[in-house]
Enzyme design. Structure first.
Site, PDB file in Angstrom:
ATOM      1  N   LYS A 192       0.865  -1.193   0.000  1.00  0.00           N
ATOM      2  CA  LYS A 192       0.000   0.000   0.000  1.00  0.00           C
ATOM      3  C   LYS A 192       0.891   1.229   0.000  1.00  0.00           C
ATOM      4  CE  LYS A 192      -3.636   2.741   1.153  1.00  0.00           C
ATOM      5  NZ  LYS A 192      -4.104   2.825   2.532  1.00  0.00           N
ATOM      6  N   ASP A 325     -12.736   1.355   3.860  1.00  0.00           N
ATOM      7  CA  ASP A 325     -11.950   2.050   4.887  1.00  0.00           C
ATOM      8  C   ASP A 325     -12.499   1.802   6.297  1.00  0.00           C
ATOM      9  OD1 ASP A 325      -9.669   3.453   5.591  1.00  0.00           O
ATOM     10  OD2 ASP A 325     -10.293   5.353   4.708  1.00  0.00           O
TER      11      ASP A 325
END
Ligand code: ARG
Length: 416
Positions: A192, A325
């Site tokens: 990421k 998220d």
């Protein structure tokens, strides 16, 4: 022993259609057959899971979660109070809540080093219940970027989190390459990287580029060389394009994408993984536990645009996955995002594909999860009404099986 799962209505996610009255046979962790109910004779005394009144779907997949985080503490000041132990306790609770909500796989895209790796291993070894975790390391950030500790005196931020320097903060292609390699060394499944600024970080701007194209390219190449996919956090218009051109596999957030960015994503086959439920929670709930005004203001600058731009991307035919998220809002509420995905342009079947077949492709697990077919893991959920008529049905999952094991059964499906 064979388990016979009777499904009244099956959405197997290999198409947009439902099949009525089928039986899935499960042996060990996997599905061995799916056949019309009329063609099977279930032996007396066999183990049956009776979902013949229900709608059965593949276990859902959320491609953007943070299992160590708690929504009611999601305030950057709390990062200085965060210990690995606290994160681990949070993770145990959050993993269970996620699984019980019908999410049998997740991609964790950022936590302290190397929390998600350990959590993945603890779940896989049967120590604690949770979804299958595709684990990243800490999100890779430029100095002063979305993943750095900003707003503290130098002495404080240098002392606070020394591992951050080794595993997370990178400036220049060589450091980026080293950090990707370090993360691979310690067992991450996915990389990421933070391509642009963010909302829930001090001192940076969501629209601003952070890593350069060259840095993103090195990260993508190095991740791919190691057989890992790479996700880029990118709200900003230019950062999105740089990330797509660099060969990043998914754009997270994607808030300020423009027409050119949309075209580029189509050309490159990049997935858009947009957390379009988040805005509600950040604006309505987060200020109650002290989210700084700076971040509330930043949210207002991207939240609504993100939804409108998501609709444009859907219309243009960009590949879409489901990423929420979770951790910014409470784990277990993941399915609340389906409502927005349909409101902003997807069909219910399309939104389910985003959270099943397409998500499995993005996380590189298509041979195991994402559809219900012979040979795949018996990861399946059931709901009591048709999600193709009303997508919000998925907010109340009544049955969860992962790897052939039942974790939730509110309809009394399991018969002996
Ligand atoms: N983690 C993201 C960030 O801080 C959250 C963005 C949430 N806002 C939104 N509209 N999706 O940038």
């Amino acid at each position: 022993p064979v388990v016979y799962v009777k499904a009244g209505h099956l959405f197997d996610a290999t198409s947009d259609n439902l099949r009525d009255n089928v039986v899935l046979t499960v042996e060990g962790e996997r599905i061995t057959k799916i056949v019309p109910a009329a063609e099977v004779s279930i032996p007396a005394g066999a183990k049956v899971v009776d979902l013949s009144q229900d709608w059965v779907l593949p276990g859902l997949i959320d491609c953007h979660v943070h299992l160590e985080s708690r929504a009611d503490e999601y305030n950057p000041i709390n990062e200085v109070r965060m210990t690995p132990f606290k994160g681990a306790f949070n993770g145990v609770v959050n993993a269970k809540a996620t699984l019980m909500a019908g999410f049998t796989s997740v991609r964790d895209v950022g936590s302290q080093p190397f929390f998600a790796v350990d959590l993945r291993n603890a779940i896989n070894s049967g120590l604690i219940p949770g979804p299958r975790v595709v684990a990243s390391g800490p999100p890779i950030s430029i100095t002063g970027g979305h993943g750095d500790m900003n707003g503290f005196a130098p002495a404080v931020s240098n002392w606070m989190y020394p591992a951050e320097k080794d595993f997370q903060i990178a400036d220049g292609p060589d450091e980026v390459r080293r950090v990707v390699r370090e993360q691979v060394k310690y067992g991450v499944d996915v990389i990421k990287i933070l391509a642009t600024g963010g909302v829930l970080s001090a001192g940076d701007k969501p629209g601003a580029e952070q890593f350069t194209y060259e840095e993103l390219k090195v990260a993508a190449d190095e991740a791919h060389r190691a057989g890992r996919k790479i996700a880029a956090h990118a709200h900003g218009t230019q950062g999105i394009k740089d990330a797509v051109r660099a060969g990043i596999d998914s754009i997270e957030h994607g808030s300020l994408i423009d027409d050119e960015g949309i075209q580029l994503m189509k050309e490159h086959g990049t997935y858009l993984d947009a957390d379009i439920y988040n805005d509600d929670y950040i604006l309505q709930e987060a200020p109650k536990f002290g989210l700084p005004q700076e971040m509330v203001d930043k949210e207002k600058s991207v939240g609504r645009l993100q939804r409108e731009n998501f609709a444009k991307a859907v219309k243009a035919g960009v590949k879409i996955t489901f990423g929420t998220d979770a951790g910014v809002y409470p784990h277990g509420d993941n399915a609340k995002q389906f409502h927005y995905m349909v409101k902003f342009g997807m069909t219910p079947a399309g939104a389910i594909h985003a959270a099943t077949s397409s998500a499995a492709d993005l996380i590189d697990r298509s041979k195991d999860v994402g559809t219900l077919e012979a040979g795949k893991y018996a990861d399946l959920i059931a709901v009591t009404s048709n999600p193709l008529d009303k997508i919000e049905t998925l907010e109340h999952v009544s049955f969860v099986m992962k790897g052939g094991k039942v974790y939730k059964d509110e309809v009394g499906a399991e018969k002996q």
